[in-house]
Design an enzyme around this catalytic site. Structure first.
Site, PDB file in Angstrom:
ATOM      1  N   HIS A 139      42.985  38.869  44.885  1.00  0.00           N
ATOM      2  CA  HIS A 139      43.157  38.152  46.356  1.00  0.00           C
ATOM      3  C   HIS A 139      42.057  37.150  46.607  1.00  0.00           C
ATOM      4  O   HIS A 139      41.072  37.728  46.716  1.00  0.00           O
ATOM      5  CB  HIS A 139      43.069  39.060  47.949  1.00  0.00           C
ATOM      6  CG  HIS A 139      43.390  37.871  48.563  1.00  0.00           C
ATOM      7  ND1 HIS A 139      43.206  38.859  50.121  1.00  0.00           N
ATOM      8  CD2 HIS A 139      43.387  36.576  49.502  1.00  0.00           C
ATOM      9  CE1 HIS A 139      43.489  37.829  51.716  1.00  0.00           C
ATOM     10  NE2 HIS A 139      43.221  37.170  50.344  1.00  0.00           N
ATOM     11  N   SER A 176      43.948  47.893  49.131  1.00  0.00           N
ATOM     12  CA  SER A 176      42.631  46.977  48.990  1.00  0.00           C
ATOM     13  C   SER A 176      42.041  47.774  48.750  1.00  0.00           C
ATOM     14  O   SER A 176      40.783  49.075  50.044  1.00  0.00           O
ATOM     15  CB  SER A 176      42.594  46.650  50.291  1.00  0.00           C
ATOM     16  OG  SER A 176      41.325  46.176  50.431  1.00  0.00           O
ATOM     17  N   HIS A 191      45.335  46.163  44.981  1.00  0.00           N
ATOM     18  CA  HIS A 191      44.641  45.068  45.948  1.00  0.00           C
ATOM     19  C   HIS A 191      43.506  45.185  45.817  1.00  0.00           C
ATOM     20  O   HIS A 191      42.857  46.055  46.568  1.00  0.00           O
ATOM     21  CB  HIS A 191      45.031  44.832  47.474  1.00  0.00           C
ATOM     22  CG  HIS A 191      45.266  44.160  47.543  1.00  0.00           C
ATOM     23  ND1 HIS A 191      45.350  42.005  47.761  1.00  0.00           N
ATOM     24  CD2 HIS A 191      44.175  43.303  48.894  1.00  0.00           C
ATOM     25  CE1 HIS A 191      45.588  41.437  48.995  1.00  0.00           C
ATOM     26  NE2 HIS A 191      44.661  41.989  48.978  1.00  0.00           N
TER      27      HIS A 191
HETATM   28  C1  DX5 Z   1      40.595  41.310  54.682  1.00  0.00           C
HETATM   29  C2  DX5 Z   1      41.105  41.542  53.150  1.00  0.00           C
HETATM   30  C3  DX5 Z   1      41.973  42.598  53.336  1.00  0.00           C
HETATM   31  C4  DX5 Z   1      41.323  43.863  53.981  1.00  0.00           C
HETATM   32  C5  DX5 Z   1      42.219  44.571  54.621  1.00  0.00           C
HETATM   33  O1  DX5 Z   1      39.849  40.042  54.745  1.00  0.00           O
HETATM   34  O2  DX5 Z   1      42.018  40.373  52.749  1.00  0.00           O
HETATM   35  O3  DX5 Z   1      42.332  42.526  52.030  1.00  0.00           O
HETATM   36  O4  DX5 Z   1      40.914  44.693  53.212  1.00  0.00           O
HETATM   37  O5  DX5 Z   1      41.569  45.906  55.521  1.00  0.00           O
HETATM   38  P1  DX5 Z   1      42.207  46.551  56.265  1.00  0.00           P
HETATM   39  O6  DX5 Z   1      43.648  46.920  55.691  1.00  0.00           O
HETATM   40  O7  DX5 Z   1      41.427  47.645  56.568  1.00  0.00           O
HETATM   41  O8  DX5 Z   1      42.810  45.648  57.706  1.00  0.00           O
HETATM   42 ZN    ZN Z   2      42.982  41.319  51.009  1.00  0.00          ZN
END
Ligand code: DX5
Ligand code: ZN
Length: 227
Positions: free
Chosen positions: A70, A12, A37
């Site tokens: 997303h 992400s 992502h």
């Molecule tokens: C949260 C996002 C995630 C986020 C995850 O709302 O949708 O994609 O980037 O981050 P980590 O892996 O650090 O929990």
């Molecule tokens: Zn996400």
């Protein structure tokens, strides 16, 4: 984009350097990322703001794998065309983002994208039954959406297991998003997830000047899941 259930790691870019997305994406792809992502937040559906279609279009030029967008926005429908034109391969909307998710998913496919359906941690899977044949991916949020670096919510393991049973042999990915590390990822793979989103666990310790840690981090997640 062909379908298979092999493990796919999707860094992400919420945890990347926002002033340097192009190079960050090139680095994580070179270090083994399967998908990229992209978290779009509106400060309304979730308590944080990121960016919109023009940034996605700019990012697209650097993605050689799959751009997985997303959407944490409400409403969704007025923006579907713009994100499709920006080059999203997968476009994921939240079940909770409005009263007409069925229409939203139809519109995403009609715009030429794979349709993703995201579920907040507090949302059950009962309402997914009538949508199973119109989605390509279901994203089970394993944190409350809005921020990177939060702790994994363990109750979602059983949800993924039940969802996997419901999906049966349909070509639908189960993606998990939030708090994914080498400790939590294997629980979800065992339960039936195949797309693992990870922000802080991939980007920690590295930079575009020193991207080797990205590769170490990606390999650590993959190794934990295949052990
Ligand atoms: C949260 C996002 C995630 C986020 C995850 O709302 O949708 O994609 O980037 O981050 P980590 O892996 O650090 O929990
Ligand atoms: Zn996400």
């Amino acid at each position: 984009m062909s379908f298979d259930r092999s493990i796919k790691i999707a860094p992400s870019i919420l945890s990347a350097d926002f002033a340097n997305f192009g190079q960050e994406i090139q680095c994580v792809e070179a270090e083994g990322a399967d998908w990229i992502h992209v978290d779009v937040m509106d400060g309304h559906f979730v308590p944080n703001l990121t960016f919109g279609p023009p940034m996605c279009a700019a990012i697209r030029k650097h993605v050689t794998t799959v751009m997985d967008v997303h959407l944490m926005i409400a409403p969704v429908d007025p923006y579907i065309e713009a994100f499709a034109e920006a080059g999203a391969d997968v476009l994921t909307a939240h079940l909770e983002a409005g009263p007409h998710i069925h229409r939203t998913l139809q519109a995403i496919r009609a715009a030429g994208c794979k349709a993703g359906l995201a579920l907040n941690p507090g949302t059950g899977i009962e309402d997914v039954d009538y949508l199973l044949d119109m989605v390509d991916l279901i994203c089970v949020m394993t944190v409350n959406p809005g921020f990177g670096g939060q702790s994994f919510i363990h109750s979602q393991v059983d949800k993924v297991r039940r969802l996997r049973e419901k999906i049966g042999d349909r070509p639908v990915h189960i993606e998990i998003d939030g708090g994914i590390t080498p400790l939590t990822a294997p629980l979800m793979v065992e339960a039936g997830a195949d797309v693992l989103v990870a922000g802080s666990a991939v980007f920690k310790g590295g930079s575009v000047a020193d991207p080797a840690p990205y590769g170490d981090n990606i390999r650590a997640i993959r190794a934990a899941c295949t052990a």
